[in-house]
Design a protein around this motif. Structure first.
Motif, PDB file in Angstrom:
ATOM      1  N   PRO A 243      27.195 -55.352 -32.517  1.00 56.50           N
ATOM      2  CA  PRO A 243      28.534 -55.818 -32.924  1.00 56.50           C
ATOM      3  C   PRO A 243      29.224 -54.803 -33.827  1.00 56.50           C
ATOM      4  O   PRO A 243      28.598 -54.207 -34.703  1.00 56.50           O
ATOM      5  CB  PRO A 243      28.244 -57.115 -33.690  1.00 56.50           C
ATOM      6  CG  PRO A 243      26.915 -57.551 -33.212  1.00 56.50           C
ATOM      7  CD  PRO A 243      26.144 -56.331 -32.873  1.00 56.50           C
ATOM      8  N   GLN A 244      30.503 -54.626 -33.632  1.00 48.98           N
ATOM      9  CA  GLN A 244      31.276 -53.709 -34.464  1.00 48.98           C
ATOM     10  C   GLN A 244      31.694 -54.334 -35.784  1.00 48.98           C
ATOM     11  O   GLN A 244      31.941 -53.626 -36.759  1.00 48.98           O
ATOM     12  CB  GLN A 244      32.520 -53.243 -33.705  1.00 48.98           C
ATOM     13  CG  GLN A 244      32.212 -52.389 -32.480  1.00 48.98           C
ATOM     14  CD  GLN A 244      33.467 -51.867 -31.816  1.00 48.98           C
ATOM     15  OE1 GLN A 244      34.572 -52.233 -32.200  1.00 48.98           O
ATOM     16  NE2 GLN A 244      33.298 -51.013 -30.823  1.00 48.98           N
ATOM     17  N   GLN A 245      31.772 -55.648 -35.847  1.00 52.14           N
ATOM     18  CA  GLN A 245      32.203 -56.327 -37.067  1.00 52.14           C
ATOM     19  C   GLN A 245      31.295 -57.518 -37.356  1.00 52.14           C
ATOM     20  O   GLN A 245      30.680 -58.079 -36.445  1.00 52.14           O
ATOM     21  CB  GLN A 245      33.656 -56.811 -36.928  1.00 52.14           C
ATOM     22  CG  GLN A 245      34.670 -55.693 -36.793  1.00 52.14           C
ATOM     23  CD  GLN A 245      36.091 -56.225 -36.782  1.00 52.14           C
ATOM     24  OE1 GLN A 245      36.324 -57.395 -36.530  1.00 52.14           O
ATOM     25  NE2 GLN A 245      37.041 -55.357 -37.074  1.00 52.14           N
ATOM     26  N   THR A 246      31.224 -57.880 -38.633  1.00 51.68           N
ATOM     27  CA  THR A 246      30.445 -59.043 -39.023  1.00 51.68           C
ATOM     28  C   THR A 246      31.160 -60.322 -38.601  1.00 51.68           C
ATOM     29  O   THR A 246      32.378 -60.327 -38.427  1.00 51.68           O
ATOM     30  CB  THR A 246      30.240 -59.090 -40.548  1.00 51.68           C
ATOM     31  OG1 THR A 246      31.525 -59.167 -41.178  1.00 51.68           O
ATOM     32  CG2 THR A 246      29.518 -57.853 -41.042  1.00 51.68           C
TER      33      THR A 246
END
Length: 493
Positions: free
Chosen positions: A109-112
């Motif tokens: 994933p690129q973001q939380t």
């Protein structure tokens, strides 16, 4: 159950033949991803080993090994008359795989998926460039190092049977052997009167200041720093909630009477100083101001955090002893780095403070650096005891003094009207003040076009000042000549 047709195994399972990870493990790991992400649910039937091997273009034994790995880890189970099924996973319908997902299903994933507080205080200020010539703020030249000797000392300590037991456990207290030798070294070279109870070994000066700030500073505490100061330390103070106020600096160092004036109006918690060679201007705090600052700290109750970042580098005379050596009231916390003339991997930081504070500092070190580096400390202790450190310093100081003098000569010859400077009595950097106050950012861009990189962290410019801190220690004579030529060429454009 999910059928074999539901999962496009051929396009989803990506096999990298160049990877060091065995193919069967690659297949097993990706099946685990499918289960964890809901593409394979509990009780889903997996394809047979022969069918999957044909789909993936691998040997059947590779698939058998992958299934065995999955079964050992508890993800699947081979059932009589049913085949191989998923044991654990989602119990609802499997997620539908879109055609566009096939290429990205294994990406992280690129973001939380959760919120967290972000800060710009600790944004990395350092820059990098591919230019052939690079200026720094006073780093030593690693090309001068005797790497064979350093490797020999480290290797012999690694092989020594007496050290093996020390390497099998955690040791946040560090090597007592190194601490004893470092205490002797500091006592002899810097006029201190300490024992191992007053010493904490850290990874760097930044770690030392971070631990000190966490223990001694609270939200809203007032910290005084020089009007021009080391940005990394200011970042640490601000991140710990401190309020920073600047104090002027002149040819005698930080203005102690200005500190006294501030104390009359505010409660000062800490004064951070680099008295031996002020960063970045390189001036030395005068003897009179040293005495006054110690008196003022005892009267007002503020902490003096003394950073002696380049004490070992001095040329013209014996170095001025640190404030810590004259502190009788326990107001000074002293930090520095050991082995700056060595390779970065052989350097270490240290803290000196009274015993009661040191006991609290060890608690924090035990959390952030419980393992320590006992082997490196043993090697450094041996180098102190055998006199290797003194030999390295004597050799390197001779070279650095020659480089300092040659750099000063080049400045006087080629940039006499452009810059004002004083030849530093120690350290590895010059402080250059530009007389005509050019736009230094524009100058740095012009220099970059001519293959010279000047990081922004070296540039100091406001309405009254245009100055640079320029390290000479890492430059050979030929490189110095090229740097001065590029500066001269760029300033004339």
């Amino acid at each position: 159950m999910s059928s074999m047709a539901d999962i496009p195994y051929k396009s989803l399972v990506q096999i990298n033949r160049e990877s060091a990870t065995p193919v069967f493990r690659q297949i097993a790991d990706q099946f685990i991803h499918f289960i964890q992400r809901g593409y394979l649910i509990a009780d889903a039937k997996l394809p047979g080993t022969r069918a999957l091997s044909q789909l993936l273009g691998v040997h059947r034994n590779t698939v058998i090994a992958a299934y065995e790995e999955l079964e050992v880890q508890g993800w699947i189970k081979s059932l009589p008359n049913k085949g191989t099924v998923v044991l654990h996973g989602f119990n609802n319908r499997p997620l539908k795989i879109q055609s566009s997902q096939s290429a990205v299903i294994n990406q992280y994933p690129q973001q939380t998926g959760f919120h967290f507080e972000q800060t710009n205080i600790l944004d990395n200020p350092f820059e990098f460039s591919g230019c052939e010539y690079v200026l720094n703020d006073g780093a030593p030249d690693i090309r001068l190092l005797q790497m064979d000797d350093l490797s020999r000392v480290y290797s012999s300590n690694l092989k020594r049977k007496s050290n093996r037991k020390k390497l099998t456990g955690y040791n946040q207290e560090g090597s007592e052997y190194f601490k004893a030798n470092l205490c002797n070294y500091l006592n002899l070279s810097r006029g201190l009167h300490i024992s191992g109870k007053n010493l904490l070994i850290t990874r760097s000066t930044e770690m030392s200041v971070y631990i000190t700030s966490r223990i001694l500073l609270s939200e809203g505490d007032l910290v005084l720093v020089a009007d021009l100061s080391y940005f990394s330390m200011n970042m640490i103070f601000q991140k710990n909630g401190a309020v920073i106020k600047t104090v002027p600096v002149d040819r005698e160092g930080i203005d102690v009477e200005a500190i006294a004036d501030i104390c009359r109006l505010h409660r000062v918690r800490m004064v951070y100083i680099t008295p031996h060679h002020h960063y970045p201007t390189t001036v030395t705090l005068s003897a009179e101001r040293r005495i006054r600052l110690l008196q003022l700290a005892a009267e007002q109750g503020f902490i003096i955090l003394e950073d002696d970042y380049d004490y070992d580098f001095h040329y013209n005379k014996s170095p001025v002893l640190p404030l810590c050596s004259a502190d009788t009231a326990g107001m000074v916390v002293y930090t520095g780095s050991f082995g700056k003339s060595l390779a970065p991997g052989f350097r270490t930081g240290f803290l000196v403070a009274p015993e009661n504070l040191m006991a609290e500092m060890r608690k924090y070190l035990g959390i952030i650096d419980r393992q320590g580096d006992i082997l490196m400390e043993q090697a450094l202790g041996e180098m102190i005891q055998e006199g290797e450190i003194h030999r390295y310093l004597r050799k390197s100081l001779k070279v650095y003094q020659e480089r300092r003098d040659y750099f000063a000569q080049l400045l006087q010859t080629h940039l006499p009207d452009e810059v004002t400077f004083e030849v530093p009595t120690g350290g590895l950097a010059f402080w250059l003040e530009w007389n005509k106050r050019p736009n230094l950012l524009q100058l740095s861009k012009q220099c970059a076009q001519n293959n010279l990189f000047m990081p922004k962290t070296l540039l100091y410019q406001n309405q009254q000042l245009a100055a640079m801190r320029v390290g000479f220690g890492s430059l050979s004579f030929e490189e110095m000549e090229k740097v001065i030529h590029i500066l001269q060429k760029s300033i004339d454009l």
